[in-house]
Write a protein that holds these residues in place. Structure first.
Motif, PDB file in Angstrom:
ATOM      1  N   MET A 245      -2.893 -23.047  14.616  1.00  0.00           N
ATOM      2  CA  MET A 245      -4.341 -23.237  14.657  1.00  0.00           C
ATOM      3  C   MET A 245      -5.021 -22.161  13.812  1.00  0.00           C
ATOM      4  SD  MET A 245      -5.076 -25.805  16.776  1.00  0.00           S
ATOM      5  CE  MET A 245      -6.729 -25.475  17.395  1.00  0.00           C
ATOM      6  N   GLY A 246      -5.942 -22.573  12.964  1.00  0.00           N
ATOM      7  CA  GLY A 246      -6.689 -21.608  12.181  1.00  0.00           C
ATOM      8  C   GLY A 246      -7.682 -20.847  13.042  1.00  0.00           C
ATOM      9  N   LEU A 247      -7.881 -19.576  12.732  1.00  0.00           N
ATOM     10  CA  LEU A 247      -8.841 -18.756  13.484  1.00  0.00           C
ATOM     11  C   LEU A 247     -10.268 -18.929  12.968  1.00  0.00           C
ATOM     12  CD1 LEU A 247      -7.137 -15.260  13.968  1.00  0.00           C
ATOM     13  CD2 LEU A 247      -7.704 -16.939  15.737  1.00  0.00           C
ATOM     14  N   SER A 248     -10.409 -18.888  11.660  1.00  0.00           N
ATOM     15  CA  SER A 248     -11.740 -18.948  11.053  1.00  0.00           C
ATOM     16  C   SER A 248     -11.599 -19.272   9.573  1.00  0.00           C
ATOM     17  CB  SER A 248     -12.473 -17.612  11.236  1.00  0.00           C
ATOM     18  OG  SER A 248     -11.736 -16.562  10.625  1.00  0.00           O
ATOM     19  N   VAL A 249     -12.754 -19.418   8.909  1.00  0.00           N
ATOM     20  CA  VAL A 249     -12.749 -19.645   7.469  1.00  0.00           C
ATOM     21  C   VAL A 249     -13.377 -18.437   6.778  1.00  0.00           C
ATOM     22  CG1 VAL A 249     -12.872 -22.144   7.720  1.00  0.00           C
ATOM     23  CG2 VAL A 249     -14.979 -20.831   7.509  1.00  0.00           C
ATOM     24  N   SER A 250     -13.092 -18.306   5.492  1.00  0.00           N
ATOM     25  CA  SER A 250     -13.656 -17.197   4.728  1.00  0.00           C
ATOM     26  C   SER A 250     -13.916 -17.644   3.301  1.00  0.00           C
ATOM     27  CB  SER A 250     -12.708 -15.985   4.744  1.00  0.00           C
ATOM     28  OG  SER A 250     -11.529 -16.274   4.013  1.00  0.00           O
ATOM     29  N   GLY A 251     -14.563 -16.771   2.533  1.00  0.00           N
ATOM     30  CA  GLY A 251     -14.877 -17.067   1.141  1.00  0.00           C
ATOM     31  C   GLY A 251     -16.263 -17.671   0.988  1.00  0.00           C
ATOM     32  N   LYS A 252     -16.842 -17.497  -0.171  1.00  0.00           N
ATOM     33  CA  LYS A 252     -18.187 -17.990  -0.454  1.00  0.00           C
ATOM     34  C   LYS A 252     -18.302 -19.499  -0.224  1.00  0.00           C
ATOM     35  CE  LYS A 252     -19.490 -18.810  -4.641  1.00  0.00           C
ATOM     36  NZ  LYS A 252     -19.846 -18.680  -6.075  1.00  0.00           N
ATOM     37  N   ASN A 253     -17.264 -20.230  -0.611  1.00  0.00           N
ATOM     38  CA  ASN A 253     -17.289 -21.688  -0.471  1.00  0.00           C
ATOM     39  C   ASN A 253     -16.678 -22.191   0.837  1.00  0.00           C
ATOM     40  OD1 ASN A 253     -18.542 -22.153  -2.955  1.00  0.00           O
ATOM     41  ND2 ASN A 253     -16.597 -22.101  -4.057  1.00  0.00           N
ATOM     42  N   LYS A 254     -16.317 -21.272   1.719  1.00  0.00           N
ATOM     43  CA  LYS A 254     -15.731 -21.622   3.025  1.00  0.00           C
ATOM     44  C   LYS A 254     -14.501 -22.521   2.871  1.00  0.00           C
ATOM     45  CE  LYS A 254     -19.493 -23.197   5.037  1.00  0.00           C
ATOM     46  NZ  LYS A 254     -20.430 -23.661   6.105  1.00  0.00           N
ATOM     47  N   THR A 255     -13.597 -22.088   1.998  1.00  0.00           N
ATOM     48  CA  THR A 255     -12.385 -22.860   1.730  1.00  0.00           C
ATOM     49  C   THR A 255     -11.116 -22.202   2.268  1.00  0.00           C
ATOM     50  OG1 THR A 255     -12.096 -21.743  -0.405  1.00  0.00           O
ATOM     51  CG2 THR A 255     -13.366 -23.792  -0.399  1.00  0.00           C
ATOM     52  N   ASP A 256     -11.144 -20.885   2.465  1.00  0.00           N
ATOM     53  CA  ASP A 256      -9.947 -20.147   2.861  1.00  0.00           C
ATOM     54  C   ASP A 256      -9.836 -20.073   4.382  1.00  0.00           C
ATOM     55  OD1 ASP A 256      -9.759 -19.838   0.168  1.00  0.00           O
ATOM     56  OD2 ASP A 256     -10.326 -17.722   0.142  1.00  0.00           O
ATOM     57  N   ILE A 257      -8.617 -20.058   4.875  1.00  0.00           N
ATOM     58  CA  ILE A 257      -8.370 -20.083   6.314  1.00  0.00           C
ATOM     59  C   ILE A 257      -7.698 -18.796   6.767  1.00  0.00           C
ATOM     60  CG2 ILE A 257      -7.240 -21.331   8.192  1.00  0.00           C
ATOM     61  CD1 ILE A 257      -7.304 -23.823   6.531  1.00  0.00           C
ATOM     62  N   ILE A 258      -8.154 -18.276   7.908  1.00  0.00           N
ATOM     63  CA  ILE A 258      -7.578 -17.076   8.510  1.00  0.00           C
ATOM     64  C   ILE A 258      -6.657 -17.484   9.662  1.00  0.00           C
ATOM     65  CG2 ILE A 258      -8.057 -14.842   9.579  1.00  0.00           C
ATOM     66  CD1 ILE A 258      -9.175 -15.171   6.746  1.00  0.00           C
ATOM     67  N   LEU A 259      -5.452 -16.901   9.698  1.00  0.00           N
ATOM     68  CA  LEU A 259      -4.482 -17.171  10.757  1.00  0.00           C
ATOM     69  C   LEU A 259      -4.180 -15.893  11.529  1.00  0.00           C
ATOM     70  CD1 LEU A 259      -1.823 -19.363   8.874  1.00  0.00           C
ATOM     71  CD2 LEU A 259      -3.888 -20.108  10.065  1.00  0.00           C
ATOM     72  N   PRO A 260      -3.813 -16.006  12.804  1.00  0.00           N
ATOM     73  CA  PRO A 260      -3.440 -14.811  13.573  1.00  0.00           C
ATOM     74  C   PRO A 260      -2.157 -14.188  13.037  1.00  0.00           C
ATOM     75  CG  PRO A 260      -3.197 -16.819  14.899  1.00  0.00           C
ATOM     76  CD  PRO A 260      -3.795 -17.229  13.613  1.00  0.00           C
ATOM     77  N   SER A 261      -2.124 -12.868  12.998  1.00  0.00           N
ATOM     78  CA  SER A 261      -0.989 -12.163  12.402  1.00  0.00           C
ATOM     79  C   SER A 261       0.329 -12.417  13.126  1.00  0.00           C
ATOM     80  CB  SER A 261      -1.274 -10.657  12.362  1.00  0.00           C
ATOM     81  OG  SER A 261      -2.306 -10.364  11.441  1.00  0.00           O
ATOM     82  N   ASP A 262       0.279 -12.570  14.461  1.00  0.00           N
ATOM     83  CA  ASP A 262       1.521 -12.820  15.171  1.00  0.00           C
ATOM     84  C   ASP A 262       2.135 -14.169  14.791  1.00  0.00           C
ATOM     85  OD1 ASP A 262      -0.566 -14.174  16.368  1.00  0.00           O
ATOM     86  OD2 ASP A 262       0.209 -13.944  18.402  1.00  0.00           O
ATOM     87  N   GLU A 263       1.275 -15.162  14.509  1.00  0.00           N
ATOM     88  CA  GLU A 263       1.771 -16.465  14.062  1.00  0.00           C
ATOM     89  C   GLU A 263       2.297 -16.377  12.630  1.00  0.00           C
ATOM     90  OE1 GLU A 263       1.859 -19.505  15.946  1.00  0.00           O
ATOM     91  OE2 GLU A 263       1.676 -17.905  17.434  1.00  0.00           O
ATOM     92  N   VAL A 264       1.625 -15.585  11.814  1.00  0.00           N
ATOM     93  CA  VAL A 264       2.065 -15.404  10.431  1.00  0.00           C
ATOM     94  C   VAL A 264       3.445 -14.770  10.393  1.00  0.00           C
ATOM     95  CG1 VAL A 264       1.626 -14.110   8.309  1.00  0.00           C
ATOM     96  CG2 VAL A 264      -0.254 -15.289   9.472  1.00  0.00           C
ATOM     97  N   ALA A 265       3.687 -13.807  11.283  1.00  0.00           N
ATOM     98  CA  ALA A 265       4.995 -13.147  11.340  1.00  0.00           C
ATOM     99  C   ALA A 265       6.109 -14.143  11.655  1.00  0.00           C
ATOM    100  CB  ALA A 265       4.962 -12.034  12.385  1.00  0.00           C
ATOM    101  N   LYS A 266       5.829 -15.078  12.563  1.00  0.00           N
ATOM    102  CA  LYS A 266       6.825 -16.118  12.882  1.00  0.00           C
ATOM    103  C   LYS A 266       7.061 -17.021  11.679  1.00  0.00           C
ATOM    104  CE  LYS A 266       5.286 -16.362  17.718  1.00  0.00           C
ATOM    105  NZ  LYS A 266       4.623 -17.239  18.727  1.00  0.00           N
ATOM    106  N   LEU A 267       5.974 -17.406  11.017  1.00  0.00           N
ATOM    107  CA  LEU A 267       6.082 -18.295   9.864  1.00  0.00           C
ATOM    108  C   LEU A 267       6.938 -17.698   8.764  1.00  0.00           C
ATOM    109  CD1 LEU A 267       5.126 -20.729   8.071  1.00  0.00           C
ATOM    110  CD2 LEU A 267       3.160 -19.306   7.451  1.00  0.00           C
ATOM    111  N   LEU A 268       6.724 -16.420   8.485  1.00  0.00           N
ATOM    112  CA  LEU A 268       7.399 -15.788   7.351  1.00  0.00           C
ATOM    113  C   LEU A 268       8.691 -15.071   7.733  1.00  0.00           C
ATOM    114  CD1 LEU A 268       4.291 -14.295   5.498  1.00  0.00           C
ATOM    115  CD2 LEU A 268       5.346 -16.536   5.225  1.00  0.00           C
ATOM    116  N   SER A 269       9.233 -15.384   8.900  1.00  0.00           N
ATOM    117  CA  SER A 269      10.431 -14.686   9.381  1.00  0.00           C
ATOM    118  C   SER A 269      11.717 -15.132   8.690  1.00  0.00           C
ATOM    119  CB  SER A 269      10.573 -14.893  10.897  1.00  0.00           C
ATOM    120  OG  SER A 269      10.823 -16.263  11.197  1.00  0.00           O
TER     121      SER A 269
END
Length: 288
Positions: A245-269
């Motif tokens: 699940m995405g946490l929030s959006v970022s960037g001027k055009n609201k295109t980028d997605i923020i993910l929780p770091s603990d989930e990112v660690a699992k993804l990139l393990s």
């Protein structure tokens, strides 16, 4: 009884709409559609066929918007519809959001080389056309592809694959995934050709800098869907994608997605998961 019937028919038509509606396309005021899963743009117009006047004694003979035979009438209608379709496709293409900072048009204004490549793509007529005569109308449709060797992304100057996907130091048991699915249906997210995905610590975990150019051009850097039917996912992200699940959006055009770091660690393990990310095996679920 009448109330029950109304509810029944309302549910029926709602279901019919959901079945017939394209779960990956949006459209503008002119009904020009952008398919964010198959990554193409389609425009449609109805052009009135010129009146056929073959009698030289007819007062309309030789006047504008007339033709002397059916073939000529069809040819003139096709020419007019092509001009309209190409204009609408071009306008839609340049209005697409590229990334968090630019639309395609804005990106082209910032770099003359980009403008030149876009003009080349437009003038080389990469569209495919479909024409269907119905009574006195010609129903015309044109589609351009965003992917593939003749697609728009192959003409768009952009640098890919300049960096390696970062690693996390957390002690996590490595698990291999076939791709990434980000649920952003609860977020006010805008679709873009080249968005970024970041951790809540501000670290990019998916960006053009991490992907292989060939995959980005051939299959598209990212795709979007607004349905959660997992049977539709495998083509893009395999049978065992990482779902987050995405946490929030970022960037001027609201295109980028923020993910929780603990989930990112699992993804990139796992190194194989990172390899799938470089192959653009990423999909975003949206509500619009």
């Amino acid at each position: 009884m009448i109330h029950s019937k109304l509810i029944y028919f309302s549910l029926f038509f709602l279901l019919l709409y959901q079945i017939s509606a394209d779960p990956s396309a949006d459209e503008d005021f002119f009904k020009t559609k952008t398919n964010w899963y198959d990554l193409n743009i389609t425009a449609e117009v109805n052009e009135t066929l010129p009146k056929i006047v073959f009698d030289q004694n007819d007062p309309d003979f030789g006047k504008p918007n007339t033709a002397t035979n059916k073939s000529r009438s069809d040819l003139l209608a096709r020419k007019k519809s092509k001009e309209k379709l190409r204009m609408r496709l071009s306008q839609k293409l340049e209005s697409l959001i590229l990334d968090s900072n630019y639309t395609i048009y804005e990106y082209s204004q910032s770099n003359p080389a980009v403008r030149s490549r876009i003009n080349t793509f437009i003038t080389e007529e990469k569209e495919t056309f479909d024409f269907i005569p119905v009574k006195n109308q010609l129903q015309a449709k044109a589609t351009i592809k965003l992917t593939g060797k003749n697609g728009f992304l192959s003409y768009l100057p952009f640098e890919y694959g300049t960096e390696a996907i970062p690693s996390f130091n957390e002690s996590i048991l490595p698990e291999e995934f076939t791709g990434l699915v980000v649920d952003a249906r609860h977020l006010d997210l805008n679709k873009a050709l080249l968005p970024r995905i970041q951790s809540d610590r501000g670290l990019d975990i998916y960006s053009p800098a991490y992907v292989k150019e060939g995959y980005a051009i051939e299959s598209g850097y990212i795709v979007y869907r607004n349905d959660a039917n997992q049977s539709n996912w495998a083509k893009r992200v395999g049978k065992n994608p990482f779902f987050v699940m995405g946490l929030s959006v970022s960037g001027k055009n609201k295109t980028d997605i923020i993910l929780p770091s603990d989930e990112v660690a699992k993804l990139l393990s796992h190194p194989e998961t990172k390899k799938q990310l470089t192959r653009c095996r990423v999909m975003i679920l949206t509500s619009k």
